[in-house]
Design a protein around this motif. Structure first.
Motif, mmCIF file in Angstrom:
data_model
loop_
_atom_site.group_PDB
_atom_site.id
_atom_site.type_symbol
_atom_site.label_atom_id
_atom_site.label_comp_id
_atom_site.label_asym_id
_atom_site.label_seq_id
_atom_site.Cartn_x
_atom_site.Cartn_y
_atom_site.Cartn_z
ATOM 1 N N ASN A 236 -6.242 59.705 -15.785
ATOM 2 C CA ASN A 236 -7.180 59.361 -16.846
ATOM 3 C C ASN A 236 -6.546 59.552 -18.220
ATOM 4 N N GLU A 237 -5.819 60.654 -18.405
ATOM 5 C CA GLU A 237 -5.151 60.905 -19.691
ATOM 6 C C GLU A 237 -4.084 59.854 -19.978
ATOM 7 N N VAL A 238 -3.379 59.406 -18.945
ATOM 8 C CA VAL A 238 -2.372 58.352 -19.136
ATOM 9 C C VAL A 238 -3.036 57.101 -19.708
ATOM 10 N N GLY A 239 -4.168 56.705 -19.116
ATOM 11 C CA GLY A 239 -4.876 55.534 -19.599
ATOM 12 C C GLY A 239 -5.398 55.697 -21.015
ATOM 13 N N LEU A 240 -5.949 56.853 -21.330
ATOM 14 C CA LEU A 240 -6.458 57.111 -22.679
ATOM 15 C C LEU A 240 -5.323 57.106 -23.694
ATOM 16 N N PHE A 241 -4.203 57.702 -23.334
ATOM 17 C CA PHE A 241 -3.059 57.785 -24.234
ATOM 18 C C PHE A 241 -2.459 56.415 -24.504
#
Length: 268
Positions: A236-241
């Motif tokens: 999820n953090e990869v996508g947000l970043f």
């Protein structure tokens, strides 16, 4: 973990005091006359659902949102409120709790304080859970054979060796789920330049979270391209970043054969 507490319960408020001056948690039934003796982290609840997390100053507590319960946390002197607010917001986001409002806070927690703040946050969460207020997800006992609504994914050593490629929403990158709780984003990743806006021109929830994650790693980014490998905590953090979310990132990470990270790791 064992935590010693002193608890005082009245009709309008429950006060939970940690031993050894480690802070106080108050749980208020909704009232127009809540007075705070000191700055606190607050959690607003509407009909048993967490709707907002933020920081309040001493004095009369005021908030425009519709809520019927307030939890306030006054930590020990060595805990910075901004950092504690960030920890609670991050916990809520990672557990798919939709917050109505996210305050604008500095999010870079110094390495020297992160362990202390995280440990304190976990203690408070444990106490709140025992009183019926939960931010963390738990697997409930299975009453039926129905599949859970949200897919579960399992990390394996085999998966940790596979490069996954991302090419979506104006971003391109290579990533590995190299440890159970870490995603490695390789240097040279291209990031979506500007976050998408709501119809009214404001930033949405995912856009704000993406900006905060980018702020944490701004020293490793130049002209929207990463200059070093970056460690993130989740898919999820990869996508947000990279692209401010907006899609199922488990389906956006694809290996050289065309197989998605979801296909590699989903638990049937």
């Amino acid at each position: 973990m064992e935590i010693k507490l002193s608890v005082l319960i009245s009709e309008a408020k429950t006060t939970i005091e940690f031993n050894e001056h480690q802070g106080v948690v108050d749980i208020f039934d909704h009232s127009e006359n809540i007075t705070l003796d000191q700055p606190v982290v607050y959690i607003l609840i509407k009909d048993n659902t967490i709707i907002s997390i933020g920081k309040a100053t001493a004095g009369t507590f005021e908030n425009e949102l519709d809520f019927n319960k307030v939890i306030t946390i006054a930590p020990s002197w060595d805990i910075e409120l901004n950092y504690l607010v960030q920890q609670f917001i991050t916990e809520a986001v990672e557990n798919n709790i939709t917050l109505t409002h996210i305050p604008e806070l500095e999010t870079k927690i110094p390495a020297s304080q992160k362990k202390t703040v995280t440990a304190y946050k976990d203690e408070v969460l444990l106490v709140l859970e025992k009183f019926g207020y939960r931010l963390k997800q738990h697997e409930e006992a299975k009453k039926t054979k129905a599949k859970p609504a949200k897919a579960r994914h399992k990390w394996t050593k085999e998966v940790s060796q596979i490069e996954f490629f991302i090419d979506t929403r104006d971003s391109k990158a290579t990533a590995l789920w190299h440890k159970r709780n870490e995603m490695l984003l390789k240097a040279g990743a291209t990031m979506m330049a500007e976050p998408p806006l709501n119809k009214d021109g404001s930033l949405g929830f995912s856009a704000k979270m993406g900006q905060r994650i980018r702020e944490d790693h701004k020293d490793k980014v130049k002209n929207n391209v990463t200059t070093e490998d970056i460690i993130l905590k989740s898919v999820n953090e990869v996508g947000l970043f990279l692209y401010f979310g907006g899609t199922n990132s488990w389906l956006e990470l694809i290996d050289a054969t065309g197989k998605t990270l979801n296909e590699w790791t989903v638990v049937q």
